[in-house]
Design an enzyme around this catalytic site. Sequence first.
Site, mmCIF file in Angstrom:
data_model
loop_
_atom_site.group_PDB
_atom_site.id
_atom_site.type_symbol
_atom_site.label_atom_id
_atom_site.label_comp_id
_atom_site.label_asym_id
_atom_site.label_seq_id
_atom_site.Cartn_x
_atom_site.Cartn_y
_atom_site.Cartn_z
ATOM 1 N N HIS A 169 52.578 -0.567 -46.465
ATOM 2 C CA HIS A 169 51.949 -1.880 -46.355
ATOM 3 C C HIS A 169 52.651 -2.814 -45.386
ATOM 4 O O HIS A 169 53.861 -2.969 -45.438
ATOM 5 C CB HIS A 169 51.897 -2.535 -47.743
ATOM 6 C CG HIS A 169 50.722 -2.087 -48.526
ATOM 7 N ND1 HIS A 169 50.053 -2.898 -49.408
ATOM 8 C CD2 HIS A 169 50.069 -0.912 -48.563
ATOM 9 C CE1 HIS A 169 49.059 -2.226 -49.965
ATOM 10 N NE2 HIS A 169 49.055 -1.022 -49.463
ATOM 11 N N PRO A 170 51.890 -3.450 -44.511
ATOM 12 C CA PRO A 170 52.493 -4.293 -43.479
ATOM 13 C C PRO A 170 52.601 -5.761 -43.831
ATOM 14 O O PRO A 170 53.090 -6.546 -43.027
ATOM 15 C CB PRO A 170 51.502 -4.124 -42.313
ATOM 16 C CG PRO A 170 50.178 -3.978 -42.992
ATOM 17 C CD PRO A 170 50.439 -3.250 -44.298
ATOM 18 N N CYS A 171 52.172 -6.122 -45.031
ATOM 19 C CA CYS A 171 52.026 -7.553 -45.301
ATOM 20 C C CYS A 171 53.341 -8.311 -45.280
ATOM 21 O O CYS A 171 53.361 -9.514 -45.099
ATOM 22 C CB CYS A 171 51.300 -7.786 -46.620
ATOM 23 S SG CYS A 171 51.951 -6.828 -47.982
ATOM 24 N N ARG A 172 54.462 -7.607 -45.469
ATOM 25 C CA ARG A 172 55.738 -8.314 -45.461
ATOM 26 C C ARG A 172 56.586 -7.947 -44.249
ATOM 27 O O ARG A 172 57.796 -8.124 -44.260
ATOM 28 C CB ARG A 172 56.519 -7.991 -46.746
ATOM 29 C CG ARG A 172 55.854 -8.479 -48.013
ATOM 30 C CD ARG A 172 55.829 -9.990 -48.091
ATOM 31 N NE ARG A 172 55.391 -10.479 -49.386
ATOM 32 C CZ ARG A 172 56.222 -10.974 -50.305
ATOM 33 N NH1 ARG A 172 57.501 -11.024 -50.058
ATOM 34 N NH2 ARG A 172 55.754 -11.402 -51.443
ATOM 35 N N THR A 173 55.944 -7.457 -43.222
ATOM 36 C CA THR A 173 56.688 -7.071 -42.018
ATOM 37 C C THR A 173 57.501 -8.231 -41.479
ATOM 38 O O THR A 173 58.652 -8.070 -41.049
ATOM 39 C CB THR A 173 55.721 -6.556 -40.931
ATOM 40 O OG1 THR A 173 55.036 -5.407 -41.419
ATOM 41 C CG2 THR A 173 56.455 -6.216 -39.652
#
Lengths: 266, 140
Positions: A169-173
Amino acid sequence: MSSCFLDEETFCQCCQLLLQHSHSLCDGWSWEQVKGSEEGYLRKTALGTGRTRCNLDQQGNSSDQHQERTFSLSFHNDDEDDDGAVCCIQEESSSSSVVQYEYHILYSCSYQTPVLYFRASTLEGRSLCLEEVWDSVHPNYRQRLQHRPWDTITQQEHPLLGQSFFVLHPCRTEEFMMPVLKAALDEHRQVNYIVTWLSVVGPVVGLDVPLSYCTQVPEPPHTPSSSPQPPSSSPQPPSSSPQPPSSSPQPPSSSPQPPALGTKPG
Amino acid sequence: MQRFPHNECVSESSALGLLRMSDKAESPTETQKDEPSTPQQPTEDSGMADDKKKIDVLLKAVGDTPIMKTKKWSVEKGRTVQSLSQFISRFLKMEANEQLFIYVNQSFSPSPDQEVGVLFQCFGSDGKLVLHYCKSQAWG
């Protein structure tokens, strides 16, 4: 352009630079162009290790050696369970085995970050299930993943290929990219976003990133639209022109992108 | 570098935890005066530490991440980044939903399996390896 995000052109530039170094190392990365599209992604296959389920007899014992009993969430019905629970914690037996991985690095227009998609299968060709992939996460990250696995790695349809892939998941990149980007900004230097990002996410799912990437891969050409902005400043780039000087006019990130990387000399 | 006998090192238990990879390493309870110019260098055998097998690591907090009272550590070259990360996590009493990120040159993250000695060879300066660390709730 906000502080920790990446525009698609810079994504492509960073990928190209990573690719050049990969070629020099024979590290296996390739750029895959989607037919009939301007979009593409980085791809690499590699053998790694993972924890896969082995066959259990009726007593739940396995004849496989080097097994480790792990507790994992199981989402299938257990016919022997009177409760008929859909979701239960079962004691599974898994063993370390060789796994064939296929990694894809795509650009996400909605998140404005790269995203790591991957497939994993045994050498016999059986795809790993989601639980096995969770079990295979590097121990350094496993505790955090076990806390909220569904927020970390899930299965999704590959945006370009339409096939089922696992995705990190990239949401907290932004959270793990921020320290690097902010330091680079403060020190008036640039980083290769993809190399930095990959150095963080790769090891989570068994993807080795040799140290030389971190020293040998150059940064992309500095452009106003790709320079990181301090969090407190306006989201607009300082330059009055949003167009990067080295390329054709930059359409919005959701539109088709400039010519493929493959046309550039290696 | 100054060396302190065991009984004078207030962070002995945690330092030994790092040196011995003890799962029971605890954070120090005493308040330790931070002296950047005088690194704590606890030894497993008094006066017998081999400098060639250990490297100095300087830990720097990023953003709102808590600052470790002891920033400079003497670490065996063969220790992995993961081992160091676990130590820092326990030191900071991090919770299960938190993840620690470590950065080299503030430009990339080393692999958890990487040995700190190799990092020191490649990125060490002034006789030490500087690592930045950041606590985050990343991954959702």
